[in-house]
Write an enzyme that holds these catalytic residues in place. Sequence first.
Site, PDB file in Angstrom:
ATOM      1  N   ALA A   1     -18.350   5.058  -1.310  1.00  0.00           N
ATOM      2  CA  ALA A   1     -18.665   5.577  -2.635  1.00  0.00           C
ATOM      3  C   ALA A   1     -17.416   5.889  -3.447  1.00  0.00           C
ATOM      4  CB  ALA A   1     -19.521   6.843  -2.506  1.00  0.00           C
TER       5      ALA A   1
ATOM      6  N   ASP B   1      -5.162  10.308  -1.815  1.00  0.00           N
ATOM      7  CA  ASP B   1      -6.394  10.675  -1.121  1.00  0.00           C
ATOM      8  C   ASP B   1      -6.135  11.645   0.022  1.00  0.00           C
ATOM      9  OD1 ASP B   1      -7.537   8.917  -2.863  1.00  0.00           O
ATOM     10  OD2 ASP B   1      -7.929   7.352  -1.381  1.00  0.00           O
TER      11      ASP B   1
END
Length: 387
Positions: free
Chosen positions: A123, A172
Amino acid sequence: MTAARAARAFRAAHAAACDGVWAAPGRVNLIGEYTDVNEGFVMPFALPHRTWVAARARTDGRLRLHSAAVPGGVVEVRPDDLVPGGVRGWAAYPAGVLWALREAGHDVPGADLHVESDVPAGAGLSSSAALEVATALALDGLGGAGLSRPALARLAQRAENAFAGVPCGLMDQTASACCRDGHVLHLDTRHLSQRQVPFDPAAHGLRLLVVDTRVRHEVGAGAYAQRRAGCETAARALGVRALRDVAYAQLPGALQELATDPGTAGLRGLVRHVVTENHRVGEVAALLEAGEARATGALLTAGHASLRDDFGVSCPELDLVVAAATGAGALGARMTGAGFGGSAVVLAEAAAEETVRAAVAGAFAAAGHRAPRVVGVTPAQGAGRVA
């Protein structure tokens, strides 16, 4: 999902009690896309959704891995397998973390691990980084190395780059490891300096929504590498270390310089996006610090247009989310993550949340798409030990 559940599942998988449970969140990038691979600026925040790793040290140097989401039982990784390319599939991510820790000279043991997660995979919310950071914390905790969160994030990135073969930037892993509750993280990905910028949407009468399009176009991985290489080529042509070094005021001249060479003329869109996106990061940070959260919405939408038109990493489903949400009164919206599917982030007045949700759902139904998954989120705490 709780630490206690992960501990119980560990016992069922490994027939022993775990030594502890560590958790790391997924992330949403509020602004600053594809700037981290150009040594630029990003502003992510941690999600409430996270990955739990229950762990127990081993004395034989092996990893034995079990995941609640993957059928097939325990995966065993021997020390001889801990070489880039030696482990495939989901196990490459935790195995790569152990490899990166040992390669850096840290004496960490083997381990039995059990993994559970509610970070949606595919996602664009950094489920892989959450797994890597939670594993890094667990192995560091078992071995007693006492590494800092930024250091663990860098090792987790190395695991993904060199072991799993994914050319991601540092954002991230750093977001997962270092974000704080009620803040977005302003990160300089060259100097690794961090600034926690307060962001409490509810206090401003606002709502943040993450819209998972539930699609992932296959072009994604190759296109990511292609664009990263294009940025590097453009930087060399402009005589700079990275596109981060092209100042906003220098952009027109840089684009003109690239236009004179047929080999670089096609890279102008990449350069325009990176330079303007770095500028938008600075503008959003300044607005949030001034308490002007509403005014950031237009910058989010501008960032999406740049990703769509200049960088070419959006897709029809992401564009539909942005158009439907802003058409229904959202203050701003943009794709988040690598693109070609995945998720978008929407900033709306709290009073308009249901209208925006209905508009996005209706637009997807009218287009014949599978219904998107829409979740309200708040900036959450980063990784840590939970049991």
